[in-house]
Motif scaffolding. Structure first.
Motif, short mmCIF file in Angstrom:
data_model
loop_
_atom_site.label_atom_id
_atom_site.label_comp_id
_atom_site.label_asym_id
_atom_site.label_seq_id
_atom_site.Cartn_x
_atom_site.Cartn_y
_atom_site.Cartn_z
N ALA A 1 -0.78 8.19 -36.34
CA ALA A 1 -0.10 7.23 -35.34
C ALA A 1 1.32 7.86 -34.77
O ALA A 1 1.45 7.82 -33.80
N VAL A 2 2.00 8.62 -35.64
CA VAL A 2 3.24 9.47 -35.06
C VAL A 2 2.59 10.39 -33.82
O VAL A 2 3.29 10.23 -32.89
N ALA A 3 1.45 11.01 -33.90
CA ALA A 3 0.88 11.89 -33.06
C ALA A 3 0.38 11.16 -31.56
O ALA A 3 0.67 11.50 -30.48
N VAL A 4 -0.07 9.93 -32.02
CA VAL A 4 -0.30 8.91 -30.82
C VAL A 4 0.97 8.36 -30.13
O VAL A 4 0.94 8.29 -28.94
N MET A 5 1.91 7.99 -30.92
CA MET A 5 3.14 7.51 -30.51
C MET A 5 3.76 8.56 -29.55
O MET A 5 4.39 8.21 -28.66
N ALA B 1 7.58 8.41 -38.59
CA ALA B 1 7.83 9.58 -39.15
C ALA B 1 8.53 9.26 -40.31
O ALA B 1 8.22 9.90 -41.62
N GLY B 2 9.55 8.60 -40.40
CA GLY B 2 10.46 8.17 -41.49
C GLY B 2 9.46 7.52 -42.67
O GLY B 2 9.32 7.68 -43.79
N ALA B 3 8.36 6.81 -41.94
CA ALA B 3 7.35 5.88 -43.25
C ALA B 3 6.59 6.87 -43.68
O ALA B 3 5.82 6.60 -44.76
#
Length: 485
Positions: free
Chosen positions: A459-463, A295-297
């Protein structure tokens, strides 16, 4: 008879007054933590628009000027793990005051600086004070508010204030620089810090005496600080020197080796680990921090690229650029305040997935900007969608990462979460700058950056699917704060 009835009535009144007093104290502690966090986040970006004035006033060359920003960011990221653990070992009240005094005094000296060296040094000391303050503010909240909906609402307010500080930096920096002087972007912290010190002395409870086992893990502190600092330094050097540059590779190599040594030291040799391995093995901690890293990225580099777009493509000045971020700020704050209510119906994990995908949609929309785009058609619509996703995202992640953590390890958990967020931002910015420079035209550069950011949001949602389903909060626990939310 009437005389004998008076004592019970008085006792009843005192009993009724006690919860109210506790609620007022909780509210005051919340706003104290928020004020300190606002200062910390604000100073990451407030100097950006003042850099030309600082360069002219103090005679910086271009290479030295970048360290006005870089020294703060580097020390801040490097000392966050240590700063978080200090609150566990030496007491939240004591460490919070240390951080405030360091931050405020260095702001004073930096604002009065007459040469480049002193200003850079004071920005580094500011970063050290910020690294102590930021995890301490979160620790104060997680130990003041019981786990459940009341803590979630407190964290939502803290998140909203953090978002406001990050977004308001350009605006406040522009106003102070244009109307007064660049020096006031630092001097303004002094009266705010003085009020916060007085409030902390009155509101924060006295620290408990340290036990014999509560000793600082000195080897772990050195390895963690050196490792994170080297890693962030190496990432920052990727912009000017490329990923294959000697300084970039050296920094990354030192960081990876040192952090590997830190992991071994904490697992096998430390009697009182800086980062307890049992804490990191908790599913909410490792999965939540991995989610926060991604998320920071996404969201930290957003301010950098949108600021460049407004100044280089739309040709806005410093103040106009700051005003251009107002929709991002307002929508982010509103979404953060809305997050607890949404979480009651969806749960933290589902909200993280939804908000990350919402952010991805906003970044895809933002990628459609071109050289002919104006503010309304090129920025305003995507700003609403992106900022809504960002505002909804941080509160459920923070709630998940801090759930189930004991008071004695709350500082370590807070320091770790802040560190992963900053490292995510550093890695994301460096990678996106590299991507942007690979294109010939500004329009294609911005398009590729925002498409890539949308992919990371996905990718945040997947993680987030690796996160556990949190326990439901008890309704009775949130009565004091809910009366004022």
């Amino acid at each position: 008879m009437g005389h004998r009835e008076a004592p019970p009535a008085t006792a009843s009144a005192d009993a009724e007054a006690q919860p109210t007093a506790s609620a007022h104290r909780q509210s005051a502690l919340l706003w104290l933590a928020c004020a300190a966090q606002f200062m910390v986040v604000l100073d990451v970006s407030v100097v950006n628009v003042a850099l030309p004035s600082i360069q002219a006033a103090l005679g910086f060359d271009d290479a030295g000027l970048q360290w006005v920003v870089g020294s703060y960011a580097l020390v801040f990221a490097g000392f966050l793990l240590l700063g978080g653990r200090l609150a566990d070992l030496y007491g939240r009240r004591r460490v919070f005051l240390w951080g405030l005094l360091l931050f405020s005094s260095s702001s004073l000296v930096g604002g009065l600086a007459t040469g480049p060296g002193l200003l850079i040094a004071m920005r580094a000391v500011q970063g050290l004070g910020a690294a102590v303050l930021a995890p301490a503010t979160l620790t104060i909240l997680t130990t003041t508010f019981a786990e459940g909906q009341v803590r979630t609402r407190a964290l939502a307010i803290w998140t909203a204030v953090s978002s406001a500080g990050g977004a308001a930096g350009n605006l406040i920096g522009g106003v102070l620089t244009d109307s007064l002087s660049w020096r006031w972007i630092l001097l303004i912290n002094v009266p705010i810090g003085a009020v916060a010190v007085l409030a902390a002395g009155r509101l924060l409870p006295a620290d408990h005496p340290r036990t014999a086992s509560g000793r600082l893990d000195a080897p772990g502190a050195v390895l963690a600080t050196l490792g994170v600092t080297a890693l962030v330094y190496g990432v920052n050097q990727a912009g000017p020197h490329g990923w294959s540059g000697t300084t970039t590779l050296s920094g990354l190599a030192v960081g990876v080796v040192t952090l590997a040594a830190f992991v071994v030291t904490e697992a096998r040799y430390a009697a009182s680990p800086l980062m307890p391995p049992s804490l990191v093995r908790l599913r909410p901690i490792w999965a939540g921090n991995a989610t926060m890293l991604l998320a920071g990225a996404c969201f930290i580099p957003m301010w950098y690229f949108l600021s460049l777009y407004m100044q280089d493509v739309l040709h806005y000045g410093a103040l106009a650029t700051g005003l251009g971020f107002l929709p991002h700020t307002l929508v982010g704050i509103a979404a953060a305040r809305l997050a607890p209510a949404v979480m009651r119906h969806t749960g933290a994990r589902s909200l993280i997935v939804f908000s990350a995908l919402l952010g991805a949609a906003g970044f895809l929309w933002q990628s459609r900007i071109g050289a002919a785009s104006g503010y309304v058609d090129g920025l305003l619509g995507p700003a609403i969608v992106m900022s809504a996703g960002m505002g909804l995202l941080v509160t459920p992640i923070t709630t998940t990462v801090t759930s189930g953590v004991s008071d004695t390890e709350a500082g370590a958990a807070s320091g770790l979460m802040n560190t992963t967020r900053q490292m995510g931002g550093a890695f994301g910015l460096a990678a996106l700058v590299t991507l942007a420079t690979a294109h010939d035209t500004p329009a294609s550069s911005y398009r590729s950056v925002f498409v890539a950011t949308a992919a990371v949001c996905t990718a945040v949602a997947v993680m987030a699917c690796a996160l556990p389903t949190p326990r439901r909060a008890e309704p009775a626990a949130d009565a004091p704060l809910s009366d004022r939310s």
